[in-house]
Motif scaffolding. Structure first.
Motif, PDB file in Angstrom:
ATOM      1  N   TYR A 664       0.779  -1.240   0.000  1.00 40.83           N
ATOM      2  CA  TYR A 664       0.000   0.000   0.000  1.00 40.83           C
ATOM      3  C   TYR A 664       0.815   1.299   0.000  1.00 40.83           C
ATOM      4  O   TYR A 664       0.484   2.228  -0.704  1.00 40.83           O
ATOM      5  CB  TYR A 664      -0.931   0.032   1.222  1.00 40.83           C
ATOM      6  CG  TYR A 664      -1.951  -1.073   1.218  1.00 40.83           C
ATOM      7  CD1 TYR A 664      -3.177  -0.906   0.572  1.00 40.83           C
ATOM      8  CD2 TYR A 664      -1.682  -2.292   1.821  1.00 40.83           C
ATOM      9  CE1 TYR A 664      -4.114  -1.928   0.550  1.00 40.83           C
ATOM     10  CE2 TYR A 664      -2.610  -3.324   1.801  1.00 40.83           C
ATOM     11  CZ  TYR A 664      -3.827  -3.136   1.168  1.00 40.83           C
ATOM     12  OH  TYR A 664      -4.747  -4.142   1.139  1.00 40.83           O
ATOM     13  N   LEU A 668       5.022   9.487  -2.856  1.00 41.72           N
ATOM     14  CA  LEU A 668       4.997   9.788  -4.282  1.00 41.72           C
ATOM     15  C   LEU A 668       5.465  11.230  -4.437  1.00 41.72           C
ATOM     16  O   LEU A 668       5.008  12.107  -3.708  1.00 41.72           O
ATOM     17  CB  LEU A 668       3.574   9.633  -4.831  1.00 41.72           C
ATOM     18  CG  LEU A 668       2.972   8.226  -4.770  1.00 41.72           C
ATOM     19  CD1 LEU A 668       1.486   8.270  -5.077  1.00 41.72           C
ATOM     20  CD2 LEU A 668       3.694   7.305  -5.735  1.00 41.72           C
ATOM     21  N   ALA A 675       3.505  14.275  -3.318  1.00 45.39           N
ATOM     22  CA  ALA A 675       2.195  14.322  -3.985  1.00 45.39           C
ATOM     23  C   ALA A 675       1.103  13.736  -3.105  1.00 45.39           C
ATOM     24  O   ALA A 675      -0.077  13.972  -3.341  1.00 45.39           O
ATOM     25  CB  ALA A 675       2.268  13.564  -5.309  1.00 45.39           C
ATOM     26  N   ASN A 676       1.500  12.960  -2.090  1.00 43.47           N
ATOM     27  CA  ASN A 676       0.478  12.311  -1.256  1.00 43.47           C
ATOM     28  C   ASN A 676       0.672  12.615   0.229  1.00 43.47           C
ATOM     29  O   ASN A 676       0.736  11.710   1.058  1.00 43.47           O
ATOM     30  CB  ASN A 676       0.445  10.798  -1.517  1.00 43.47           C
ATOM     31  CG  ASN A 676       1.798  10.128  -1.322  1.00 43.47           C
ATOM     32  OD1 ASN A 676       2.826  10.794  -1.287  1.00 43.47           O
ATOM     33  ND2 ASN A 676       1.791   8.820  -1.182  1.00 43.47           N
ATOM     34  N   ASP A 681      -4.327  10.158   0.792  1.00 43.14           N
ATOM     35  CA  ASP A 681      -3.552   9.755  -0.379  1.00 43.14           C
ATOM     36  C   ASP A 681      -2.327   8.904  -0.043  1.00 43.14           C
ATOM     37  O   ASP A 681      -1.829   8.168  -0.883  1.00 43.14           O
ATOM     38  CB  ASP A 681      -3.112  10.992  -1.158  1.00 43.14           C
ATOM     39  CG  ASP A 681      -4.309  11.724  -1.750  1.00 43.14           C
ATOM     40  OD1 ASP A 681      -5.265  11.041  -2.161  1.00 43.14           O
ATOM     41  OD2 ASP A 681      -4.296  12.962  -1.774  1.00 43.14           O
ATOM     42  N   ARG A 683      -1.667   5.870   1.577  1.00 46.91           N
ATOM     43  CA  ARG A 683      -2.644   4.868   2.000  1.00 46.91           C
ATOM     44  C   ARG A 683      -2.034   3.781   2.864  1.00 46.91           C
ATOM     45  O   ARG A 683      -1.308   2.929   2.380  1.00 46.91           O
ATOM     46  CB  ARG A 683      -3.315   4.256   0.765  1.00 46.91           C
ATOM     47  CG  ARG A 683      -4.298   5.228   0.126  1.00 46.91           C
ATOM     48  CD  ARG A 683      -4.994   4.600  -1.051  1.00 46.91           C
ATOM     49  NE  ARG A 683      -4.086   4.439  -2.163  1.00 46.91           N
ATOM     50  CZ  ARG A 683      -4.014   5.294  -3.170  1.00 46.91           C
ATOM     51  NH1 ARG A 683      -4.772   6.367  -3.207  1.00 46.91           N
ATOM     52  NH2 ARG A 683      -3.168   5.089  -4.159  1.00 46.91           N
ATOM     53  N   GLU A 744      -2.022  -2.684  -9.963  1.00 42.47           N
ATOM     54  CA  GLU A 744      -1.586  -2.215 -11.281  1.00 42.47           C
ATOM     55  C   GLU A 744      -0.233  -2.816 -11.666  1.00 42.47           C
ATOM     56  O   GLU A 744      -0.041  -3.240 -12.801  1.00 42.47           O
ATOM     57  CB  GLU A 744      -1.509  -0.680 -11.304  1.00 42.47           C
ATOM     58  CG  GLU A 744      -1.062  -0.178 -12.674  1.00 42.47           C
ATOM     59  CD  GLU A 744      -1.167   1.334 -12.841  1.00 42.47           C
ATOM     60  OE1 GLU A 744      -1.437   2.024 -11.842  1.00 42.47           O
ATOM     61  OE2 GLU A 744      -0.970   1.803 -13.967  1.00 42.47           O
ATOM     62  N   GLN A 748       0.484  -5.183 -14.755  1.00 45.38           N
ATOM     63  CA  GLN A 748       1.500  -4.839 -15.770  1.00 45.38           C
ATOM     64  C   GLN A 748       2.462  -5.995 -15.986  1.00 45.38           C
ATOM     65  O   GLN A 748       2.808  -6.316 -17.114  1.00 45.38           O
ATOM     66  CB  GLN A 748       2.282  -3.604 -15.323  1.00 45.38           C
ATOM     67  CG  GLN A 748       1.572  -2.308 -15.663  1.00 45.38           C
ATOM     68  CD  GLN A 748       2.319  -1.102 -15.112  1.00 45.38           C
ATOM     69  OE1 GLN A 748       3.035  -1.207 -14.116  1.00 45.38           O
ATOM     70  NE2 GLN A 748       2.139   0.026 -15.738  1.00 45.38           N
TER      71      GLN A 748
ATOM     72  N   ALA B 180      -7.725   1.303  -4.311  1.00 48.99           N
ATOM     73  CA  ALA B 180      -6.432   0.849  -3.800  1.00 48.99           C
ATOM     74  C   ALA B 180      -6.552   0.144  -2.456  1.00 48.99           C
ATOM     75  O   ALA B 180      -5.649  -0.558  -2.042  1.00 48.99           O
ATOM     76  CB  ALA B 180      -5.479   2.028  -3.688  1.00 48.99           C
ATOM     77  N   LEU B 253      -0.983  10.311 -10.858  1.00 45.09           N
ATOM     78  CA  LEU B 253       0.094   9.793 -10.025  1.00 45.09           C
ATOM     79  C   LEU B 253      -0.473   9.102  -8.785  1.00 45.09           C
ATOM     80  O   LEU B 253       0.041   8.109  -8.309  1.00 45.09           O
ATOM     81  CB  LEU B 253       1.008  10.964  -9.621  1.00 45.09           C
ATOM     82  CG  LEU B 253       2.196  10.679  -8.722  1.00 45.09           C
ATOM     83  CD1 LEU B 253       3.173   9.727  -9.384  1.00 45.09           C
ATOM     84  CD2 LEU B 253       2.903  11.979  -8.348  1.00 45.09           C
ATOM     85  N   LEU B 254      -1.548   9.649  -8.251  1.00 43.16           N
ATOM     86  CA  LEU B 254      -2.101   9.134  -7.008  1.00 43.16           C
ATOM     87  C   LEU B 254      -2.963   7.883  -7.195  1.00 43.16           C
ATOM     88  O   LEU B 254      -3.054   7.065  -6.293  1.00 43.16           O
ATOM     89  CB  LEU B 254      -2.946  10.209  -6.313  1.00 43.16           C
ATOM     90  CG  LEU B 254      -2.184  11.421  -5.793  1.00 43.16           C
ATOM     91  CD1 LEU B 254      -3.141  12.402  -5.153  1.00 43.16           C
ATOM     92  CD2 LEU B 254      -1.123  11.010  -4.787  1.00 43.16           C
ATOM     93  N   ARG B 255      -3.665   7.778  -8.293  1.00 42.97           N
ATOM     94  CA  ARG B 255      -4.567   6.626  -8.480  1.00 42.97           C
ATOM     95  C   ARG B 255      -3.925   5.543  -9.342  1.00 42.97           C
ATOM     96  O   ARG B 255      -3.541   4.520  -8.864  1.00 42.97           O
ATOM     97  CB  ARG B 255      -5.858   7.033  -9.154  1.00 42.97           C
ATOM     98  CG  ARG B 255      -6.878   7.891  -8.510  1.00 42.97           C
ATOM     99  CD  ARG B 255      -7.327   7.682  -7.144  1.00 42.97           C
ATOM    100  NE  ARG B 255      -7.558   9.019  -6.656  1.00 42.97           N
ATOM    101  CZ  ARG B 255      -7.091   9.516  -5.532  1.00 42.97           C
ATOM    102  NH1 ARG B 255      -6.414   8.780  -4.700  1.00 42.97           N
ATOM    103  NH2 ARG B 255      -7.303  10.757  -5.208  1.00 42.97           N
ATOM    104  N   CYS B 256      -3.873   5.783 -10.644  1.00 46.41           N
ATOM    105  CA  CYS B 256      -3.312   4.774 -11.543  1.00 46.41           C
ATOM    106  C   CYS B 256      -3.092   5.401 -12.922  1.00 46.41           C
ATOM    107  O   CYS B 256      -3.530   6.513 -13.173  1.00 46.41           O
ATOM    108  CB  CYS B 256      -4.256   3.570 -11.649  1.00 46.41           C
ATOM    109  SG  CYS B 256      -5.885   3.964 -12.286  1.00 46.41           S
ATOM    110  N   SER B 257      -2.436   4.649 -13.789  1.00 44.01           N
ATOM    111  CA  SER B 257      -2.166   5.151 -15.139  1.00 44.01           C
ATOM    112  C   SER B 257      -3.446   5.106 -15.977  1.00 44.01           C
ATOM    113  O   SER B 257      -4.384   4.385 -15.655  1.00 44.01           O
ATOM    114  CB  SER B 257      -1.091   4.288 -15.799  1.00 44.01           C
ATOM    115  OG  SER B 257      -1.620   3.004 -16.054  1.00 44.01           O
TER     116      SER B 257
END
Lengths: 756, 287
Positions: A664, A668, A675-676, A681, A683, A744, A748, B180, B253-257
Motif C-alpha cells: 500500500y 509519491l 504528492a500524497n 492519499d 494509504r 496495477e 503490468q 487501492a 500519479l495518485l490513483r493509476c495510469s
C-alpha cells in the motif's frame, strides 16, 4: 471480508499477561498527550517553509509581522549563529541561513497568541529566493555534474561503504546457479496517530524544559544543549504520553524542538508547536528509499555461495540517521543464512527531497524484501522447494555469522517449519499463492555508542511498601513499562500491581540511549532486573538488621529465622528513620561485553539476536492484478516471552505495518514535492485490508536477556515483506520487484511488462 | 461566520432567499468540511422531509437528505434499485456513510462519486426547488457543470429528492468499484449497470463507468452494441472490449495510469453487466 482475529486459543496467564494501568487512562481518554498539554501564558508557534526544492534565500522581508496584533516574536536563520547539528553528520541548521534544500525546509518562525494568528503572521512573511537547479533521483545526484546540495559532501555522496568478506568473485565463478535483480522501495512514513508536538518553556530557575514524547529523550537533550549552547543540566525533556512512535520518533522532530525552544527563550513564554498531518509527511523523517541491485550464487544442491549488492539509498536533503539505516539495510540481512562470500557497495545520496530517518526495523525490512525475493527466484532456478532452501542455509545457535555476529540462541529453523506448517505449505490449495521469508534482527544493539552499551535503572522501596522503578528507557505504547513491571515483580516476588515504572523525565531517570535497536526488553529490562535484585538484597539486609535475625523474603513478606514476620512498609520506615529521610534504592546496571568491532565492521554488534519466519497466503485476480492477502503467520524466536498479551499486540501491529509497506504505502513525488502528503492519499491499510494474523512464539531461552527474553518490537515488521512478495509471485506467476506491490504493477507484470 | 439550522424545506428556502448569494447549504458536510468554509451556512441535515424513502406509482423516491447508511440498508432500495444500495455501502467508511447524504454525493459533483454513478445508471431524475418554490426535474447527469463543479447554484436552489423507476421483473442493476484499498479510497474505476432482459436478449441497458467525464456518463456506444444481444459470455467479452475502447480516461500519479484505468473500465463494466443480468433473470448469486 478478512479481519484481524486472534485465532490462537490460549488461556490468560497471570504470570505473562499484564497491562499497565496506563492502558486504561488511554482507553478512557484520561491520558495526557502532547496535544492536551498546556501551560499558563503559552504561545503557539508556526513555521514558514520553503516552497522550492532548492533555492538561495536573497532576502527575508518580515515587514510588520512583529507588529501584528497577537504576534510576540519572529525568528529567522539570520539571527542565529551558523552552528550545524545532526545525528550522524552535522548538516542541519534550526532555520535555513542561506540555502533551502527541499520543499518544506524551515525558513522562519513566529510565536503568537494562537495558532491562527501565528499562521497568518507566517503567511505575511515575504521571502526573495534565487532558484537553484535541483536533483531528485539519487542515482542522478551521484553523477559529477549534478546540482550540489552540501559543500562538505562532494557529488552529493553523504556516506559510502564498500564491504568485502571472503572472495565473492571466485565464488560466483564457481557457482552453478546465479540470480540477480534490482529491487526498489520508496520512502515510508511510520504514520503514528499523533503528529509531533512540543511545548518549550524557559526560565532562569528551571532552565529549558521541552515537554514532548520522544523515544530517546536523553539523546535529544544532548543534541539540543549542544546546538543551542545551553548547559546540559539546564535542558530537560519531560514526556507526555506518546501517540505512537514505531522508530520514527527516536529523536522526535529536532527542528521543531529547537525552534520552539528559541521562540520560548526569545519571548520568555512557553511556546507550543505541533506539526499538521501534511507537515508530518513533509518533514517527519520517513525511512530512506532504496534501490538494491542484488546477485546471488548457489551450488546445485542449494548451498548459498555468495551475495553481491550495489545499493543506493535516498537521503533527502539532510541526513538524520540515514547512514546508520543504510548500513543496517545493506548488512544485517546477510546473517539470516550462511553466506560465506559477500561484496557490498552502498551509497547514500543527498537529493532535494524530504529528509529521511528511520522506521521500526532500520532498513532491514527493505533488505528482507530484496533478499527473500531473490532467494525464491533462486529456488525456482534450482528446482528446490523454497522452504528447504531456507532450512538448508539458515543460521543456528552457536554460529558466528559472516559479519561476526555471535548467535547465542536461535530457533530460526523451528520458526520456518512452524510458519510453513501453519499456512499449509505442505497442503496447498489451488488458486492461492504461498510465500515464506526469514529474518534476523539485533536484540539490544551495542553500537550506537561504544562507550555506552548498556542501561541503568533504579528500584525504590516506597514508605507504603510499593515499588517505584526509574528507567531512562521509554514506554511509547509498545509496553515497556508493563514488561519492566513483570520483570521486577518476578525478582521481588510481589504482585505487579504494587509496582510503578517511571520514565519520560530526563531529570529523574538514569541516562539512556533510548528506545531503539530493540534495546528496551533485552538491555533496559536486564537493568531493571539488576536494580530489583539489588533492592531485594537491601530489603533483606535492612529487615535482618531491624529484627537482629537472618531473614528470607517470600511473596513480598520478610520472615526471620525465629519466624517473625515483617511487611515491606515497616522495612521502608525503619530505613527511613534510621537515615532521616533516605529510601532503600536498588541501583541496577547492565553493562554488556564490549563489541569487538574491527575497521571493516566485523564483530558482534548486539547483546543477542531475535529471529522470525513469516508465511503468507494470498490470492491474485489475474484480470486486474488485485491482491487479497488472506493470512499471515508470524513465527518468532524472541526467547522467553515476558508479557504475552503485549507480544501478541506487537505482532499484530508490526505485521500490519509490514503489509502496508508490501502492498500500500510509499511517498509519491512530483518534482520534489510530496504528492500524497495526507492520510487520504498516503494509504495505510484499513482494518478491512488486514488479513488474519497468527502469532507463534518459539520460546527458546536466551542466555543473555532477562529471564531468557529477546527483543520483538522491530523484527515483527521485517519478514512480512518477503513473505507477501513471494506469495504474490507464487499466485501470479510473475514477480513485482518495486514496492509497494499494487494491483496495477501485478497486472503490468502479467501483461508482459518485465518479469523474471 | 454564521451557521443556521433549517427545520423544514420551507424554512431552508426562506433562509436562502434572505441571504443569497453568500449562503451555502450543508447536509452531511463530509466534503464541505475539506474546503474553505463559506461565510454563511444553512444546515439542511435534520430536515425530516428530505429523508423519506417511498415507492409511488412505479417510482422509488429517495430524499436528498437520506444518508448512505440508511440508503444502503433500505430493503426497498436493495429490492428496487439494487445498484444504489450497493454503491451506498461502499462509500468512504462507516463514519462517512453515517453522515454523508445522497444529495451531497451528487451536489459535490465529484466525477466518480459512488452513489451518483449508480443514480445515473438507474436513470434517476433529480427534483429541485428554487427560492420561489418553483420545481424542476432534471436527469442526474445534467447536474454537472465541470470537474467537481455542480450545475446547481446551491445559494438559490434546493435538491429535494431523486426519482428512480422501480426495477421490475426482468430487470436488474449492479454496482462495482475498484480502489487501492477496501475502505476510504476514491475508486480508480467504478461502474453501474441497469439492464432489462427479455427472452435471454438485452432489451434495455444503462451503463455508466467513472471517472471518465466530469459527470457520471453513460457509455452510449457500448449500450448500443449490447442492445439485442443475448445474455451470454460472448456478449460480456464484447462489453469489456467496447467499454474499454469507448472510455476516454486520464491517469494520475495518485490513483493509476490511464492505460490501467481503461483496462479496469472494461473489466468492471463487464462484471457489473453480468451481475445485473443475473439479477434480471432471477438467477442465484454467488456469495
Amino acid at each position: 471480508m478478512p479481519i484481524i482475529t486472534e485465532n490462537i486459543t490460549r488461556e490468560k496467564k497471570t504470570e505473562t499477561d499484564f497491562q499497565s494501568p496506563e492502558v486504561w487512562t488511554k482507553v478512557t481518554g484520561k491520558a495526557v498527550y502532547g496535544n492536551d498539554f498546556k501551560l499558563p501564558g503559552m504561545l503557539y508557534g508556526k513555521i514558514l517553509r520553503s516552497p522550492h526544492p532548492h533555492a538561495r534565500i536573497k532576502k527575508i522581508n518580515l515587514g510588520s509581522v512583529e507588529a501584528m496584533p497577537g504576534v510576540y516574536a519572529s525568528l529567522t536563520g539570520a539571527e542565529l549563529p551558523e552552528r550545524p547539528y545532526g545525528i550522524v553528520f552535522d548538516d542541519e541548521l534550526p532555520l535555513a541561513a542561506e540555502l533551502v534544500r527541499y520543499i518544506g525546509d524551515e525558513v522562519a518562525a513566529v510565536a503568537a497568541v494562537d495558532n491562527e494568528t501565528a499562521s497568518k503572521a507566517v503567511e505575511a512573511i515575504n521571502v526573495d529566493y534565487e532558484m537553484l537547479p535541483a536533483v531528485f533521483s539519487p542515482r542522478e545526484a551521484l553523477k559529477p555534474d549534478a546540482p550540489q546540495l552540501h559543500e562538505k559532501f562532494k557529488d552529493n555522496l553523504a556516506w559510502e561503504r564498500n564491504l568485502l568478506r571472503g572472495d565473492s568473485d571466485k565464488a560466483f565463478r564457481e557457482a552453478d546457479v546465479i540470480v540477480e535483480n534490482t529491487f526498489t522501495i520508496p520512502s515510508v512514513h511510520s504514520t503514528y496517530l499523533e503528529p509531533t508536538v512540543c511545548v518549550a518553556a524557559d526560565d532562569p530557575y528551571n532552565g529549558l524544559i521541552i515537554h514532548t514524547a520522544v523515544q530517546s529523550p536523553d539523546a535529544v537533550r544532548v543534541i539540543i544543549a549542544k546546538a543551542l549552547e545551553l548547559p546540559l543540566s539546564k535542558v530537560r525533556i519531560v514526556g507526555p504520553v506518546m501517540g505512537g512512535g514505531f522508530g520514527g520518533r527516536v529523536y522526535g522532530n529536532l527542528k521543531l524542538y529547537m525552534i520552539a525552544s528559541l521562540l520560548a527563550i526569545k519571548t520568555g513564554r512557553p511556546v507550543k508547536m505541533q506539526l499538521t498531518r501534511e507537515e508530518e509527511f513533509l518533514v517527519g523523517r520517513p525511512m530512506i528509499a532504496a534501490e538494491m541491485h542484488l546477485k546471488m550464487g548457489f551450488k546445485n544442491d542449494g548451498t548459498i555461495l555468495a551475495r553481491e549488492a550495489d545499493i543506493v539509498t535516498d537521503n533527502g536533503a539532510y541526513s538524520a540517521q540515514a547512514p546508520w539505516v543504510s548500513k543496517t539495510l545493506s548488512e544485517r540481512n546477510d546473517s539470516v543464512y550462511h553466506i560465506p562470500n559477500i561484496k557490498t557497495r552502498v551509497r547514500l545520496a543527498y537529493t532535494n527531497k524530504v529528509p529521511t530517518g528511520q522506521y521500526r526495523a532500520y532498513g532491514n525490512q527493505a533488505a528482507n524484501f530484496a533478499t527473500e525475493s531473490l532467494l525464491d527466484m533462486g529456488a525456482v532456478k534450482l528446482g528446490i522447494d523454497p522452504l528447504k532452501l531456507r532450512l538448508k542455509n539458515c543460521v543456528k545457535t552457536g554460529d558466528t555469522t559472516v559479519h561476526g555476529l555471535k548467535i547465542k540462541s536461535c530457533a530460526l529453523a523451528e520458526c520456518l517449519k512452524a510458519a510453513a506448517e501453519e499456512i499449509g505449505w505442505y497442503d496447498r490449495k489451488k488458486g492461492y499463492g504461498y510465500g515464506i521469508s526469514a529474518a534476523i534482527h539485533a536484540s539490544g544493539s551495542l553500537v550506537f555508542d561504544k562507550n555506552f552499551r548498556g542501561a541503568a535503572a533504579l528500584a525504590r522501596l516506597e514508605l507504603d511498601g510499593r515499588i517505584s522503578i526509574f528507567s531512562g528507557e521509554q514506554d511509547y505504547g509498545q509496553g515497556a513499562h508493563a514488561t519492566f513491571t513483570l520483570i521486577a515483580s518476578r525478582v521481588l516476588g510481589i504482585s505487579p500491581e504494587m509496582i510503578t515504572v517511571y520514565s519520560r523525565d530526563t531529570l529523574s531517570s538514569p541516562h539512556s540511549i533510548g528506545a531503539l535497536g530493540n534495546r528496551q526488553t533485552t538491555i533496559g529490562g536486564k537493568a531493571v532486573q539488576m536494580a530489583a535484585k539489588r533492592l531485594r538484597e537491601l530489603i533483606v539486609l535492612t529487615a535482618a538488621d531491624m529484627l537482629e535475625d537472618p531473614v528470607v523474603m517470600e511473596k513480598g513478606t520478610l520472615r526471620s529465622a525465629s519466624d517473625r514476620i515483617v511487611e515491606l512498609p515497616l522495612v521502608a520506615y525503619h530505613y527511613h528513620s534510621l537515615t532521616c529521610g533516605l529510601s532503600l534504592i536498588g541501583e541496577g546496571r547492565y553493562v554488556p561485553e564490549p563489541s569487538e568491532y574491527d575497521e571493516t565492521g566485523y564483530g558482534n554488534i548486539a547483546v543477542t539476536y531475535s529471529f522470525a519466519a513469516h508465511g503468507a497466503v494470498v490470492e491474485v485476480d489475474k484480470t486486474t492484478g488485485a491482491i487479497t492477502v488472506h493470512k499471515i503467520v508470524a513465527a518468532h524466536d524472541s526467547g522467553k516471552i515476558i508479557n504475552q498479551i503485549s507480544a501478541i499486540g506487537q505482532v499484530f501491529g508490526g505485521t500490519t505495518q509490514g503489509l502496508g509497506m508490501s502492498c500500500y504505502e510509499g511517498y509519491l513525488f512530483n518534482k520534489g514535492e510530496v504528492a500524497n502528503a495526507s492520510l487520504a492519499d498516503y494509504r495505510i491499510p484499513t482494518s478491512l485490508d488486514v488479513p488474519d494474523i497468527t502469532p507463534i512464539f518459539i520460546e527458546n531461552e536466551d542466555p543473555e536477556g532477562p529471564y531468557g527474553a529477546k527483543g520483538l518490537g522491530e523484527i515483527v515488521q521485517i519478514p512480512v515483506l518477503g513473505a507477501v512478495a513471494n506469495a504474490v509471485a507464487d499466485a501470479a506467476g510473475v514477480r513485482v520487484t518495486d514496492l509497494p506491490i499494487t494491483a496495477e504493477k501485478v497486472y503490468q507484470a502479467l501483461s508482459g511488462w518485465e518479469c523474471e | 461566520m454564521s451557521y443556521l439550522k433549517a427545520e423544514s424545506i420551507g424554512q431552508a428556502l426562506t433562509l436562502l432567499k434572505e441571504s443569497a448569494p453568500e449562503s451555502r447549504l450543508i447536509a452531511g458536510g463530509t466534503d464541505l468540511f475539506l474546503q474553505e468554509f463559506p461565510e454563511r451556512l444553512i444546515d439542511i441535515g435534520s430536515i425530516e422531509e428530505l429523508k423519506w424513502i417511498e415507492e409511488k406509482e412505479g417510482f422509488l423516491e429517495v430524499g436528498a437528505g437520506v444518508t448512505h447508511t440508511i440508503a444502503g440498508g433500505s430493503d426497498l432500495i436493495s429490492d428496487k434499485a439494487t445498484a444504489l444500495a450497493e454503491a451506498c455501502l461502499q462509500v468512504g467508511s462507516p463514519q462517512v456513510r453515517n453522515i454523508g447524504t445522497l444529495g451531497g454525493n451528487v451536489m459535490n459533483a465529484a466525477p466518480a462519486a459512488d452513489a451518483a454513478v449508480a443514480l445515473v445508471a438507474l436513470g434517476a431524475v433529480a427534483v429541485l426547488m428554487d427560492k420561489d418554490k418553483n420545481i424542476r426535474r432534471v436527469n442526474v447527469d445534467q447536474l454537472y457543470a465541470g470537474y467537481n463543479c455542480s450545475a446547481v447554484d446551491c445559494s438559490s436552489e434546493l435538491l429535494l429528492k431523486f426519482m428512480i423507476e422501480s426495477c421490475k421483473s426482468g430487470e436488474g442493476s449492479a454496482f462495482v468499484r475498484f480502489a487501492a484499498r477496501r475502505a476510504l479510497a476514491l475508486p480508480m474505476v467504478n461502474a453501474a449497470v441497469r439492464v432489462k432482459i427479455k427472452n435471454g436478449i438485452i432489451s434495455e441497458i444503462y451503463l455508466v463507468a467513472a471517472p471518465v467525464k466530469p459527470a457520471p456518463t453513460r457509455l452510449l456506444k457500448t449500450e448500443e452494441l449490447l442492445l439485442g444481444k443475448s445474455a451470454c459470455e460472448e456478449t460480456w467479452l464484447k462489453a469489456e472490449k467496447s467499454a474499454a475502447g469507448e472510455a476516454e480516461v486520464r491517469g494520475s500519479l495518485l490513483r493509476c495510469s490511464a492505460d490501467y484505468r481503461k483496462h479496469l473500465v472494461g473489466i468492471l463494466v463487464s462484471r457489473a453487466i453480468q451481475v445485473a443480468a443475473l439479477r434480471a433473470i432471477g438467477g442465484k448469486e454467488e456469495g
